[in-house]
Structure formats: C-alpha cells, structure tokens
Scaffold this motif. Structure first.
Motif, PDB file in Angstrom:
ATOM      1  N   VAL A  76       0.752  -1.322  -0.008  1.00 13.32           N
ATOM      2  CA  VAL A  76       0.023  -0.269   0.010  1.00 13.32           C
ATOM      3  C   VAL A  76       0.863   1.070   0.113  1.00 13.32           C
ATOM      4  N   ALA A  77       2.194   1.118   0.426  1.00 15.34           N
ATOM      5  CA  ALA A  77       2.802   2.251   0.818  1.00 15.34           C
ATOM      6  C   ALA A  77       3.464   2.544  -0.592  1.00 15.34           C
ATOM      7  N   GLU A  78       3.443   1.393  -1.477  1.00 13.94           N
ATOM      8  CA  GLU A  78       4.328   1.695  -2.631  1.00 13.94           C
ATOM      9  C   GLU A  78       3.205   2.411  -3.519  1.00 13.94           C
ATOM     10  N   ASP A  79       2.020   1.839  -3.697  1.00 20.25           N
ATOM     11  CA  ASP A  79       1.024   2.493  -4.413  1.00 20.25           C
ATOM     12  C   ASP A  79       0.710   3.990  -3.964  1.00 20.25           C
ATOM     13  N   PHE A  80       0.840   4.345  -2.682  1.00 21.86           N
ATOM     14  CA  PHE A  80       0.758   5.727  -2.031  1.00 21.86           C
ATOM     15  C   PHE A  80       1.924   6.598  -2.506  1.00 21.86           C
ATOM     16  N   TYR A  81       2.991   6.227  -2.606  1.00 19.24           N
ATOM     17  CA  TYR A  81       4.022   6.742  -3.149  1.00 19.24           C
ATOM     18  C   TYR A  81       4.075   7.260  -4.733  1.00 19.24           C
ATOM     19  N   LYS A  82       3.150   6.220  -5.456  1.00 14.56           N
ATOM     20  CA  LYS A  82       3.139   6.380  -6.732  1.00 14.56           C
ATOM     21  C   LYS A  82       1.989   7.673  -6.967  1.00 14.56           C
ATOM     22  N   LEU A  83       1.247   7.654  -6.000  1.00 14.65           N
ATOM     23  CA  LEU A  83       0.054   8.496  -6.100  1.00 14.65           C
ATOM     24  C   LEU A  83       0.591  10.017  -5.491  1.00 14.65           C
ATOM     25  N   SER A  84       1.322   9.965  -4.354  1.00  8.39           N
ATOM     26  CA  SER A  84       1.449  11.210  -3.640  1.00  8.39           C
ATOM     27  C   SER A  84       3.042  11.684  -3.955  1.00  8.39           C
ATOM     28  N   GLY A  85       3.961  10.745  -4.025  1.00  7.42           N
ATOM     29  CA  GLY A  85       5.247  11.283  -3.981  1.00  7.42           C
ATOM     30  C   GLY A  85       5.849  11.001  -2.735  1.00  7.42           C
ATOM     31  N   ARG A  86       5.016  10.645  -1.729  1.00  9.75           N
ATOM     32  CA  ARG A  86       5.572  10.518  -0.357  1.00  9.75           C
ATOM     33  C   ARG A  86       5.783   9.233  -0.017  1.00  9.75           C
ATOM     34  N   ARG A  87       7.021   8.728   0.479  1.00 13.47           N
ATOM     35  CA  ARG A  87       7.202   7.350   0.653  1.00 13.47           C
ATOM     36  C   ARG A  87       7.065   6.853   2.240  1.00 13.47           C
ATOM     37  N   TYR A  88       6.446   5.816   2.374  1.00 16.92           N
ATOM     38  CA  TYR A  88       6.341   5.379   3.835  1.00 16.92           C
ATOM     39  C   TYR A  88       6.901   3.966   3.956  1.00 16.92           C
ATOM     40  N   GLY A  89       7.440   3.608   4.947  1.00 20.03           N
ATOM     41  CA  GLY A  89       7.805   1.972   5.178  1.00 20.03           C
ATOM     42  C   GLY A  89       7.249   1.418   6.491  1.00 20.03           C
TER      43      GLY A  89
END
Lengths: 398, 95
Positions: A239-252
């Motif tokens: 989900v974090a990877e998809d969110f990064y693609k959407l927002s440019g904000r990276r989470y782990g």
C-alpha cells in the motif's frame, strides 16, 4: 498534486475520513480527539458525506456500534483518545478477532490518574495486545497519509483487520502545519469501493457473528489470528508503494534517519522524532555519527527489519513516552527482543548497548536539550563508558 | 476436529440454524421427567423452554429431546399439572 493547506492534525485526519466517505461513523467526544468527530459531524450535516452518524453514550458503546455496523456490512470509522480507548478495551479485542476493518484515529493522550489531557503514548501502548494494526504518525501530514492508507490496509482481503492511526495529542492534533491534501477523487480511487466479506445484512445468506468457542477450537482461532497478523507487513509495504506513486511521499515499516553509517542511535515515535532529527544533525555537525529510527508500524512489530537497521550501532537509546510500571518502557521491550534474535541469540556478544529513557509523560515538553543529553550519554557509552542505569526518566525535576 | 487453516476468519458461522448441530444435553445435571397422566396439554413447557427440548407433535406435548435439554428446570416450575399434581418433575441425572 492536491491542495496545500495550513491545518491542525485533527482537521487533516477529519478530511481523510471525509474523503473515505464511510457508511457509518460511531462517536463519543473526548479531548483531544473531539475536534475530529465534531468536524466529521459537520460533514454529515452539510451533506458532504453519505455517512450514518451514531452518537453513542460512551466509548464502549461507540466501539460496540462500530462492531455491529462493520459486521452488518459497511465501511466504519470512529475516533478516540486516552480514557475513551481504555473504556473500549474489551470491544477492541472483539473487533480484531472478528476481522472487522474499523478505522480509528487515536489522538494519543495520557491516562489518568492524575487527570491529564495532554499527549503521551500510554493509551496506544496499553492497546498494543488487542490485535489491532497500529500506525504511528510524526506530524499532521503523516497522520493524514496514514489514515488514507489505513483503509486500504485494514480492508485488504488477506487481512480484514481494524487499524488505529496514532498521533500526538495537542502537539499534532491542535498545532497548525502545512500539509498537502490529495484530491477527493484521488483518495476515492486509491481506497476503492468497500468490499463486503460475510455481511450480516446479506439476508439471502443468514449467518452468525460472535459464537461461543470453547476449549476444542479457541486455540485454532487464535492461531489463525496470529497467521493473519503475519500478513500485515507485506500489505503495509504494498500500500505504501502505491501511495508513493500517487503522492510522491514514501512510507515504510519505519523511517531511518542518517542511520546507515551511524554509531549511536535513538528509537523514538511520533512528534518527538522531529525534534530529535534536528539534534541528530547538530551532532553530525560536531563529527559524532548519530542516527534515528522512527517506527511507523508498531503492531505487528517488524522485529527483523528493525533489528537489521540497528544491529551495526554501538549504542542505542529507546525513547518511551509511556511507562510500563515495574517493567522497561514498551518500545524498549520490543527493541531489545528484536536485537536479541539478531545479535544476541547464539551470535556471541550482544550489541548494540541499549538504554531506555522515559520522556514527555502527560504532555511534558520534549526539548532539544533532552535529545542532546541522550546522544551525549550514548556517545560516552559507544566510547566505552559503562551503562549505569538501563531505564531512567528524563526531563523530570529531581 | 477442524484444523486452524480450515476455519473461517473472525469465527463467523456461515450457515443458518447450525445450533442444531451443537448438542448441549451433556451439560445437564438434573433431568425433567414427563408424567403423561398429569399433563393437560397446556404447552407451557414448550413455550417456556429456552432451547428446543420439548417435543411437540401435532400440537401435543410428547416428551423431551434430551440432546438439547440442559436441565434448567423452567418447564417443571411452570407446569400447572392436573389438580396440583405436576406433569414434569426434575430428577438427578443418573438416578
């Protein structure tokens, strides 16, 4: 990119809930969370969401209503803090073990007594064994982003688990920060339509929730619950990877800050991590290789990943904004367990050296001086000074 | 017995009426005994039974289904009997 706004953490999270457009929101006000459900009630009144609002008579009832609504078949949210979470306690276990993906912002606040309305982590840490997924947030942006991601995580077909999104009471909930919102449509598309699994209101297929399970099967159900928790890490990362693609904000699973070449490090949750990163920079400027690790996913706890990120350090301080009276701080217990499996268990000398500081209870300000005190002590330990006291309080009048 | 991989997450029971499969009669320590000659067929026992342990056939009490009777004694207490003589009495299990 969505709108940039100056908002409180509560407003940011309330907007994430609005964008998710849940079917049901059960609520009971409690400081410092009240602002979230108050704003959400306005969205309902103004017709901005299609949500059924349930004003419960207590948090126990609020969580019970959320459980009923979720079992009936629907996307369900609520929010709470401190005593409210404590009053929900028995129902929290029922929500998770019944696989009901309820999303609940938890605005972290100290538990009584003495009565205190300010931020610490005693509420969330007290709920760590309830079977809920816990995401922790440093600032308003992370609280917003975690809330959006929580729907995708909790509602994932392999999990169907409730998620608590934690942020610090007042420090984040009531301070105004710059945040970047996603567009309503982006969030709608990101989290998708709510997919029901075994809804009670599917009248063509009658079913029962909450059966009596005795000695012959209870343990098998708990084994299954353990198995499902084991799937959470992968879903959180996907989900974090998809969110990064959407927002440019990276989470782990956690954030590493200047940790790769560090010799000393601090493990710290939520808003205090921001203050501590400044102090890490100051120590780097002095030529001391300091670093920081900020857990994001606390339940389930990513033991091996965190141990791998810390194992090269000479000394680590684990910061706890909650105490387990008569025990080490709750985060310290996790970090020392994690490291023992990697560096202690049959591998020779256990490292790094670990200390535990209890800080910021009841909203006591966490100042850069406290982080400086910690890194100074760690630097001395890394250079050979003995660990005098494993667990100690800081920022307290002696 | 089912293994954990065979279970429905959340312990949701996906079929209706499955309590029929769960025989609770073994919980009983007192057992109701029906005395037919004292029975006026009022069906209070059927009405008050919290489970499904009173067997009624064509509108008449015909005895007990001991697979589901937990021996609570509600039927015996509510039974008006005939002329003060109870049609249901409770006796220790194994008597």
């Amino acid at each position: 990119m969505g709108k940039i706004a100056a908002v409180t953490g509560n407003e940011a999270v309330a907007n994430a809930l609005r964008q998710a457009n849940p079917d049901v929101c059960s609520l009971y006000p409690i400081t410092p969370q009240t602002d979230i459900v108050q704003r959400f009630a306005s969205y309902v009144s103004n017709g901005q969401v299609d949500t059924e609002l349930i004003n419960a008579e207590s948090e126990h009832s609020s969580m019970s209503a959320a459980i009923g609504a979720s079992a009936a078949g629907g996307r369900v949210v609520t929010a709470t803090s401190s005593q409210g979470l404590a009053l929900m306690w028995e129902m929290l276990h029922i929500a998770s073990a019944t696989n009901l993906p309820i999303i609940m912002p938890l605005v972290n606040r100290a538990l009584s007594a003495p009565l205190n309305i300010h931020g610490d982590h005693s509420d969330g840490m007290g709920a760590r064994d309830t079977g809920w997924i816990q995401l922790w947030s440093e600032n308003a942006q992370e609280a917003y982003d975690n809330t959006v991601q929580a729907f995708r995580i909790g509602e994932h077909k392999d999990l169907r688990l409730p998620v608590m999104v934690c942020m610090d009471g007042f420090i984040i909930s009531h301070s105004i920060e710059r945040i970047e919102y996603l567009e309503d449509k982006q969030v709608k598309d990101f989290i998708g339509e709510f997919v029901n699994v075994n809804p009670l209101l599917d009248l063509e297929h009658p079913k029962s929730y909450g059966p009596l399970i005795l000695t012959d099967l209870y343990m098998e159900f708990k084994r299954l619950q353990h198995e499902i928790m084991g799937r959470v890490k992968k879903v959180v990362l996907d989900v974090a990877e998809d969110f990064y693609k959407l927002s440019g904000r990276r989470y782990g699973l956690f954030e590493s800050y200047r940790l790769e070449d560090a010799e000393i490090g601090m493990v710290v949750l939520n808003s205090a991590a921001g203050t501590s990163k400044d102090v890490v920079d100051a120590f780097r400027d002095k030529g001391i290789r300091a670093g920081l690790l900020k857990p994001r996913l606390f339940r389930p706890f990513p033991y091996t990943e965190i141990a791998d990120a810390l194992k090269h350090l000479k000394a680590v301080c684990v910061m706890d904004r909650a105490d387990s009276y008569g025990g080490y701080g709750p985060m310290f217990m996790e970090i020392s367990s994690a490291l023992y499996q990697v560096t202690g268990n049959g591998s020779g000398v256990a490292k790094p050296k670990l200390i535990n500081k209890i800080y910021g209870l009841g909203g006591r300000d966490y100042m850069p001086e406290q982080a400086e005190q910690v890194f100074t002590e760690l630097d001395a330990i890394a250079k050979g000074a003995p660990v005098k006291l494993v667990k100690d309080y800081i920022g307290v009048r002696e | 017995m089912k293994k954990w991989k065979e279970l429905v997450p959340g312990a949701v029971v996906l079929e209706a009426g499955s309590s029929e499969k769960f025989k609770t009669g073994s919980w009983r320590s007192f057992k109701p005994r029906w005395i037919e000659e004292n029975c006026i067929q009022c069906l209070f026992c059927w009405l008050y039974c919290p489970d499904m342990a009173v067997k009624v056939v064509e509108g008449k009490m015909t005895g007990f289904d001991y697979d589901y009777c937990k021996g609570c004694g509600v039927c015996a207490r509510e039974c008006p009997g005939k002329k003060g003589q109870k049609a249901i009495v409770m006796e220790p299990e194994g008597k």
